[in-house]
Structures are given as structure tokens and as C-alpha cells.
Design a protein around this motif. Sequence first.
Motif, mmCIF file in Angstrom:
data_model
loop_
_atom_site.group_PDB
_atom_site.id
_atom_site.type_symbol
_atom_site.label_atom_id
_atom_site.label_comp_id
_atom_site.label_asym_id
_atom_site.label_seq_id
_atom_site.Cartn_x
_atom_site.Cartn_y
_atom_site.Cartn_z
ATOM 1 N N GLY A 107 0.925 -1.210 -0.022
ATOM 2 C CA GLY A 107 0.027 -0.050 -0.095
ATOM 3 C C GLY A 107 0.852 1.339 0.033
ATOM 4 O O GLY A 107 2.086 1.158 0.056
ATOM 5 N N ASP A 108 0.238 2.394 0.109
ATOM 6 C CA ASP A 108 0.906 3.665 0.106
ATOM 7 C C ASP A 108 1.115 3.969 1.543
ATOM 8 O O ASP A 108 0.560 3.522 2.682
ATOM 9 N N ASP A 109 2.044 5.200 1.911
ATOM 10 C CA ASP A 109 2.473 5.616 3.176
ATOM 11 C C ASP A 109 1.099 5.453 4.114
ATOM 12 O O ASP A 109 1.177 5.214 5.186
ATOM 13 N N ARG A 110 0.217 6.425 3.662
ATOM 14 C CA ARG A 110 -1.049 6.525 4.561
ATOM 15 C C ARG A 110 -1.658 5.158 5.065
ATOM 16 O O ARG A 110 -1.900 4.837 6.043
ATOM 17 N N SER A 111 -1.805 4.405 3.929
ATOM 18 C CA SER A 111 -2.736 3.100 4.148
ATOM 19 C C SER A 111 -1.707 2.199 4.957
ATOM 20 O O SER A 111 -2.281 1.385 5.849
ATOM 21 N N MET A 112 -0.332 2.250 4.815
ATOM 22 C CA MET A 112 0.282 1.278 5.616
ATOM 23 C C MET A 112 0.435 1.569 7.123
ATOM 24 O O MET A 112 0.406 0.935 7.993
ATOM 25 N N MET A 113 0.223 3.116 7.315
ATOM 26 C CA MET A 113 0.132 3.430 8.786
ATOM 27 C C MET A 113 -1.159 3.053 9.169
ATOM 28 O O MET A 113 -1.110 2.509 10.267
ATOM 29 N N GLU A 114 -2.279 3.153 8.559
ATOM 30 C CA GLU A 114 -3.523 2.396 9.021
ATOM 31 C C GLU A 114 -3.416 1.123 9.333
ATOM 32 O O GLU A 114 -3.828 0.552 10.274
ATOM 33 N N PHE A 134 -2.209 12.455 10.421
ATOM 34 C CA PHE A 134 -2.566 11.724 11.667
ATOM 35 C C PHE A 134 -2.315 12.751 12.849
ATOM 36 O O PHE A 134 -2.864 12.752 13.784
ATOM 37 N N ILE A 135 -1.144 13.412 12.896
ATOM 38 C CA ILE A 135 -0.915 14.242 13.743
ATOM 39 C C ILE A 135 -0.535 15.762 13.197
ATOM 40 O O ILE A 135 0.723 15.666 12.563
ATOM 41 N N ASN A 136 -1.167 16.662 13.438
ATOM 42 C CA ASN A 136 -0.851 18.009 12.727
ATOM 43 C C ASN A 136 0.406 18.497 12.887
ATOM 44 O O ASN A 136 1.124 19.240 12.173
ATOM 45 N N GLU A 137 1.188 18.248 14.234
ATOM 46 C CA GLU A 137 2.270 18.806 14.582
ATOM 47 C C GLU A 137 3.532 18.551 13.826
ATOM 48 O O GLU A 137 4.190 19.126 13.481
ATOM 49 N N GLN A 172 -1.431 7.586 18.729
ATOM 50 C CA GLN A 172 -2.056 7.140 17.256
ATOM 51 C C GLN A 172 -1.853 5.453 17.281
ATOM 52 O O GLN A 172 -2.090 4.989 15.973
ATOM 53 N N ASN A 173 -1.491 4.886 18.152
ATOM 54 C CA ASN A 173 -1.410 3.334 18.441
ATOM 55 C C ASN A 173 -0.335 3.048 17.463
ATOM 56 O O ASN A 173 0.056 1.827 16.791
ATOM 57 N N LEU A 174 0.910 4.077 17.391
ATOM 58 C CA LEU A 174 1.923 3.844 16.712
ATOM 59 C C LEU A 174 3.148 4.163 17.268
ATOM 60 O O LEU A 174 3.353 4.864 18.309
ATOM 61 N N LYS A 279 1.906 -0.004 17.568
ATOM 62 C CA LYS A 279 2.350 -0.117 19.168
ATOM 63 C C LYS A 279 1.671 -1.498 19.580
ATOM 64 O O LYS A 279 2.434 -1.884 20.683
ATOM 65 N N PRO A 280 0.710 -1.725 19.305
ATOM 66 C CA PRO A 280 0.305 -2.955 19.904
ATOM 67 C C PRO A 280 1.224 -4.169 19.758
ATOM 68 O O PRO A 280 1.585 -5.226 20.669
ATOM 69 N N PHE A 281 1.860 -4.267 18.584
ATOM 70 C CA PHE A 281 2.993 -5.374 18.192
ATOM 71 C C PHE A 281 4.011 -4.971 19.200
ATOM 72 O O PHE A 281 4.657 -6.023 19.702
ATOM 73 N N TYR A 282 4.565 -3.777 19.402
ATOM 74 C CA TYR A 282 5.807 -3.451 20.045
ATOM 75 C C TYR A 282 5.285 -3.677 21.522
ATOM 76 O O TYR A 282 6.571 -4.340 21.956
ATOM 77 N N ASP A 283 4.444 -3.513 21.865
ATOM 78 C CA ASP A 283 3.961 -3.724 23.305
ATOM 79 C C ASP A 283 3.910 -5.343 23.727
ATOM 80 O O ASP A 283 4.232 -5.603 24.661
#
Length: 368
Positions: A107-114, A134-137, A172-174, A279-283
Motif C-alpha cells: 500500500g502507500d504511506d498512509r494506508s500502511m500507517m493505518e 494523523f498528527i498535525n504537529e 495514534q497506536n504507533l 504499537k500493539p505489536f511493539y508492546d
Amino acid sequence: MNKKLLVMVVGMLMMLLVVACGDNNNGGNELNNNGANDVETNEDNGAEEEVEIDEEAAGDAEFTIRAGIGLNSEHPQYKGLEKFKELVEEETDGAIYVETYHSGQLGDDRSMMEALQLGSQEVTVPSTAPIANFINEFSIFDFPFLFPNSEVADEVLDGEVGQKFLDMLDDQNLKGLAYWENGFRDLTNSEQEVASVEDFEGLTIRTMENDLHLDAFRAMGANPTPMAFTELFTALQQGTVDGQENPFATIYLEGFYEVQDYVSDTHHIYSPFVFMMSKPFYDSLPEDYQTVVDEAALEAGEYQRELNREANDQYLENLIEEGMTFTEITDEAREEMREAIEPVLEEYAQQIDQDLVDEVYQAIEDAE
Ligand code: TK8
């Protein structure tokens, strides 16, 4: 409408809904016993390349990491991913197996983040621009002309300020683990030489999916359109857009010289990559394995940055050899671009967080 008919209609609607939801799940992944999944890949621009999976090693592993990127297998971004794989598999003695995917196969950057948020993929390395959705900052990192050079960028990103932004990904669960390098972005197009801000007038330019990029190019007189990277080559080939902007390594390794005639070293934005994990995987990893992936992401990142800088120095020459017309941008012309964009930056600084913007500028000043 009698009751029986009503129940039937509702039942059918439910069925339709389930089918629709199944399709959105990034290729409909079926998890097997150790977390590895049967991945469906996209079928063009290098994406058709066979993905090598060592079934035995994958079978023996306790954990599997599906790591996907948007650029092709020749790019330093993928070489970095292969380095990460090597380090993690070595350090864990094969307890973690890493599957690597390139060319938008997942997928692309955005769909892979999802997909990371959903837990149907474990690693991706997007540019900061799509992360701002996902994070405006994160838009701050895409302020044109923010970083004067890559050394200063390294110092700021690898320092307190950089860590502050990585920590924002948790919500963002990342899990942000390191900054890699995409590089200084340069403009290409198929219409005309671009030597100054006036030459942007009316050019349709593909930008990453990021409002600041769109507003910055509009401020320079161009006609920007946001698009995922996976669609870019075809859009250039078909003339849907006149031009795009990326570092020389990407312009060369993705073959954009086949569909673009002019290149200018606008160097208008320094694009970092962010190496991130679900993040769920990392944890779910034992602490010692968390340390392994933390360190491997950093070490592979240093390796990737070095390769990337060598590549970007080399590939402009290759682009000229491939017949592209190169236009060197003067400091005056670059200053004109900066002035044209300034009002947009002021607006975004207020809208995002003026204190945070000031903190980033201060860190850059300290690093210079
Ligand atoms: C690849 C992208 C690419 C970026 C873009 O997935 O979209 O133009 O520069 O590198 O991240």
C-alpha cells in the motif's frame, strides 16, 4: 411493509456491510499461528517483484514483522530495511523473522500507517508529510527551507525535539523508533525550465497528501494536486500532472526521467522518513526484543542515511546523462520562493502551535 420482509431486507443489508468491511482491511489478511499473514501485493512499478519468504525461518520464529515501504528495491530506503532485517534476525537468533516489502506492495504511506494501527502490518517508514494527516504537529517538519542541511537535520531529529515528535505517535497506536532520510526535494516537470518562482505559474504539480505542501505550491503560483506515491509514475506518464518533487535518488531510481524532461535543484523541503512500528505489536514483544528493534532501527537508519547521501550526490549526474535538462536555482531565486511561501508558514505556525514551532527553530539555530 410486513415484518418478515423487513427482517429479510435488514439481513441482506448486514451481509453487504460485512463484505464491504472485509475489503478495506488492506488485502484481507488471514493471520496464521505465529502472526505471519498471507499478504496480497499490488501488481505494478516494481511491485510485481517476487517477495522472498524463508518459510522455514518464518515457521520457526516466535514473532513475524511485515515491513513495507513505498519506494523500490533499489532505493536506499529498502537497503535500510534489509539492514534492519539482518540486525533483528541476528540479535534474536531468528526468534523474530522480518518480511520486507517494497514498491508499495503493501500500500502507500498512509494506508500502511493505518495497517499498523489495525495490527495487520508491523513496520513502515513513511515521509513526515502524510504523518501530518494523523498528527498535525508533524507539518512543522515539512516547513519549506526549514533545515539548512542534513547534518543540522540529524542533530535536531536525533535530539530532544525529534524524540518529542516520535512520542506523539503513541496516541495514534504507533511507535516511532527512528528518523531515516528521504532528503531534499527537487522539482521536475515535462513542460518548461523552472529557474524562478514565476516559472511555477500554472504548472500542475503532484504533491504528497499534505495541506501545507498544497498551500506552499499554490503560494508559488503552481496548481498542486495531492496524490499517493503509488499513483505518481502513471500520472506523470499519462500527463495527468506536469510535474512532481522528490530527492534526486527517487527521481532516478523510480525512473521519472523516462516521463519528465526538466529538473531544478529547488531543495525546497528536507523530507525526513520516520521508522515506525505498530504499537500493539511493539508492546507485545518481551522487553529485550523491544531493545533489539529500538537499536536496529537506529543503526539501520545511520546506514540508510549514509547510502542516501551518496545516492543523491551521484544521481543528479545520472539524470543529466539520461537526457534531463538541469536548471541550477540561484540563492536569489530560492529567496524569492521563501518569500512567496512565508505567509503560509506564519499561518500554519499559529494554527499548529507557535511555541513548538519556536522550539524547533531554536533547536536548528543551536545545531548550526
Ligand atoms: C514513498 C514516499 C516518497 C515521498 C513521496 O512511499 O510521496 O513523494 O517522497 O518517498 O514516501
